[in-house]
Write an enzyme that holds these catalytic residues in place. Structure first.
Site, short mmCIF file in Angstrom:
data_model
loop_
_atom_site.label_atom_id
_atom_site.label_comp_id
_atom_site.label_asym_id
_atom_site.label_seq_id
_atom_site.Cartn_x
_atom_site.Cartn_y
_atom_site.Cartn_z
N HIS A 140 0.84 -1.21 0.00
CA HIS A 140 0.00 0.00 0.00
C HIS A 140 0.87 1.26 0.00
O HIS A 140 1.31 1.73 1.06
CB HIS A 140 -0.94 -0.01 1.21
CG HIS A 140 -1.98 1.08 1.18
ND1 HIS A 140 -3.33 0.83 1.27
CD2 HIS A 140 -1.86 2.43 1.04
CE1 HIS A 140 -3.99 1.97 1.21
NE2 HIS A 140 -3.12 2.96 1.08
N HIS A 183 1.19 5.01 -2.46
CA HIS A 183 0.68 5.81 -3.59
C HIS A 183 1.85 6.39 -4.36
O HIS A 183 2.70 7.09 -3.77
CB HIS A 183 -0.21 6.94 -3.08
CG HIS A 183 -1.47 6.46 -2.44
ND1 HIS A 183 -2.69 6.52 -3.06
CD2 HIS A 183 -1.71 5.89 -1.23
CE1 HIS A 183 -3.63 6.02 -2.27
NE2 HIS A 183 -3.06 5.64 -1.14
N ASP A 202 1.86 8.87 -6.39
CA ASP A 202 1.85 10.34 -6.32
C ASP A 202 2.08 10.86 -4.90
O ASP A 202 2.21 12.08 -4.71
CB ASP A 202 0.56 10.93 -6.93
CG ASP A 202 -0.71 10.32 -6.37
OD1 ASP A 202 -0.67 9.19 -5.87
OD2 ASP A 202 -1.76 10.98 -6.43
N GLY A 230 -9.26 8.20 -1.71
CA GLY A 230 -9.87 9.52 -1.57
C GLY A 230 -10.50 9.72 -0.21
O GLY A 230 -10.27 8.94 0.72
N HIS A 289 -5.99 0.13 5.04
CA HIS A 289 -6.08 0.63 6.43
C HIS A 289 -7.01 -0.26 7.27
O HIS A 289 -6.53 -1.15 7.96
CB HIS A 289 -6.49 2.11 6.48
CG HIS A 289 -5.60 2.99 5.66
ND1 HIS A 289 -4.42 3.49 6.15
CD2 HIS A 289 -5.70 3.44 4.38
CE1 HIS A 289 -3.84 4.23 5.21
NE2 HIS A 289 -4.59 4.21 4.13
N ASP A 325 2.24 7.24 1.86
CA ASP A 325 2.63 8.45 1.11
C ASP A 325 3.92 9.02 1.71
O ASP A 325 3.88 10.05 2.42
CB ASP A 325 1.51 9.50 1.21
CG ASP A 325 0.21 9.02 0.59
OD1 ASP A 325 0.07 9.09 -0.64
OD2 ASP A 325 -0.65 8.53 1.35
O1 LIG Z 1 -4.35 7.51 3.00
C1 LIG Z 1 -5.05 7.80 2.02
N1 LIG Z 1 -6.40 7.69 2.10
C2 LIG Z 1 -7.22 8.00 1.06
N2 LIG Z 1 -6.77 8.47 -0.11
C3 LIG Z 1 -5.43 8.63 -0.24
C4 LIG Z 1 -4.53 8.29 0.78
N3 LIG Z 1 -3.28 8.56 0.34
C5 LIG Z 1 -3.40 9.02 -0.91
N4 LIG Z 1 -4.69 9.07 -1.26
C6 LIG Z 1 -5.28 9.55 -2.51
C7 LIG Z 1 -4.60 10.82 -3.02
C8 LIG Z 1 -3.92 10.37 -4.27
O2 LIG Z 1 -3.87 11.38 -5.25
C9 LIG Z 1 -4.79 9.23 -4.73
C10 LIG Z 1 -4.20 8.30 -5.73
O3 LIG Z 1 -2.94 7.85 -5.40
O4 LIG Z 1 -5.11 8.58 -3.52
#
Ligand SMILES: O=c1[nH]cnc2c1ncn2[C@H]1C[C@H](O)[C@@H](CO)O1
Length: 363
Positions: free
Chosen positions: A19, A21, A23, A188, A241, A300
């Site tokens: 897990h 991302h 970006d 999101g 999560h 992230d």
């Molecule tokens: O922890 C998160 N929870 C929900 N959405 C998230 C999290 N970290 C990143 N994102 C979103 C923002 C990014 O632009 C998108 C795609 O990677 O996913």
């Protein structure tokens, strides 16, 4: 963050990350470089200043955290070279952390500037479609795999607030299944939109119908009912999560019995305000005691100014994790990966070998 200063490597063995991302894992140097090349003015010109802008310093809310992406996504989105580069550099960074298999996720729509409505990050319309974004990321990951000798697969994200994109996402998952795309995700702001809209539901139905693997961000900040919906309606095979599953003990026991995999992100969970900032109260401690199936992940690392080592050292320092547990959770992670069965078996065997274990005599 303070823990960073004392970060050390507590598990210097091959690891799996499920897990993270793309970006949310870009190098700050790259953001600065690309901005300069494209002639885009940033509010900072040094790595230190730009890091300060991108990072969440104190526990915030998921909504505030997601706002950080607006600081830099317009630099990378719409730029072919930058997109390929972040994918390649991502693989290099993971290899340096001792990751041998990674599933990296992103929204192809967030990096595009045509065939996407609305066009994100205030970009002008261009000619980079979500479809081409996937090809560029695939190329960057494949080049990285060759250069750094790790396996990198990708997961394409639907976004909670954009159900109209979701059918397009599942079509891309189908199209690029043979090209390293292993699953669909729903990411999101779960605190704003916790019920899955028809667009998401239809995409997940199609994913199941076509054998596309499914994970869903659920129970991060939203209630246990979001996890229940993810499993029962969206047919999620893993939960992103999932901390608030513990609020519904019936559901939790059912998921333990099903061996549901939870993609746990300790540092993230503190800084998004998902969990109590006191790590000694973290839900993963309950998961561990119950021998649940979960992974440890960064989520992230750019925005949390973190590394996978920091997540592991935090688990050891504040949550009582041992070397044995790190091995167990990585083997569970490999078994819960979205690789085809034969490749999954090879990966699991690689871990058994690296950990000096004989298969099936483990835990
Ligand atoms: O922890 C998160 N929870 C929900 N959405 C998230 C999290 N970290 C990143 N994102 C979103 C923002 C990014 O632009 C998108 C795609 O990677 O996913």
């Amino acid at each position: 963050m303070a823990e960073h200063l004392t970060e050390h490597i507590v598990f210097n063995k091959p690891k799996i990350e499920l897990h993270v991302h793309l970006d949310g894992a870009i190098r700050v140097e790259t953001i600065l470089d690309v901005a300069e090349r494209r002639g885009i003015t940033l509010p900072a010109c040094t790595v230190k200043e730009m890091t300060h802008i991108c990072v969440v310093h104190q526990p915030a809310t998921l909504t505030e955290f997601l706002g950080k992406f607006t600081e830099y996504m317009h630099i990378i989105a719409g730029d072919r070279e930058a997109i390929k580069r972040i994918a390649y550099e991502f693989v290099e960074d993971k290899a340096k952390e001792g990751v041998i298999y990674v599933e990296v996720r992103y929204s192809p729509h967030f990096l595009a500037n045509t065939d996407v409505e609305p066009i994100p990050w205030n970009q002008k319309e261009g000619d980079l479609s979500p479809d081409e974004v996937v090809r560029l990321v695939n190329q960057g990951l494949a080049d990285g795999e060759k250069a750094f000798n790790i396996i990198a697969r990708s997961i394409l994200c639907c976004m909670r607030h954009m159900p109209s994109w979701s059918m397009g996402v599942v079509e891309l998952c189908k199209k690029y299944k043979k090209d390293g795309v292993v699953a669909i995700d729903l990411a999101g702001d779960e605190s704003l939109n916790c019920e899955a809209y028809p667009g998401h539901r239809m995409a997940y139905e199609e994913a199941e119908r076509c054998g596309v693997h499914r994970t869903v961000h659920a129970g991060e900040v939203g209630p246990a009912s979001v996890v229940k919906e993810a499993v029962e309606v969206l047919k999620a095979e893993r939960i992103g999560h999932g901390y608030n599953t513990l609020e519904d003990q019936v559901l939790y026991k059912q998921l333990l019995e099903q061996n549901m995999h939870f993609e746990v992100c300790p540092i993230s969970s503190k800084l998004t305000g998902a969990c109590d900032p006191d790590f000694t109260k973290h839900p993963v401690i309950t998961f561990r005691k119950d021998k649940a199936n979960y992974s440890l992940n960064t989520d992230d690392p750019l925005i949390f100014n973190s590394t996978l080592h920091l997540d592991y050292s935090t688990a050891q320092k504040y949550m009582g994790f041992t070397e044995e547990e790190f091995k167990r959770l990585n083997i569970n992670s490999a078994n819960s990966s979205f690789l085809p069965e034969k490749e999954k078996k090879d990966l699991v065997n690689k871990l058994y070998e690296a950990y000096g274990m004989v298969e099936n005599t483990g835990f």
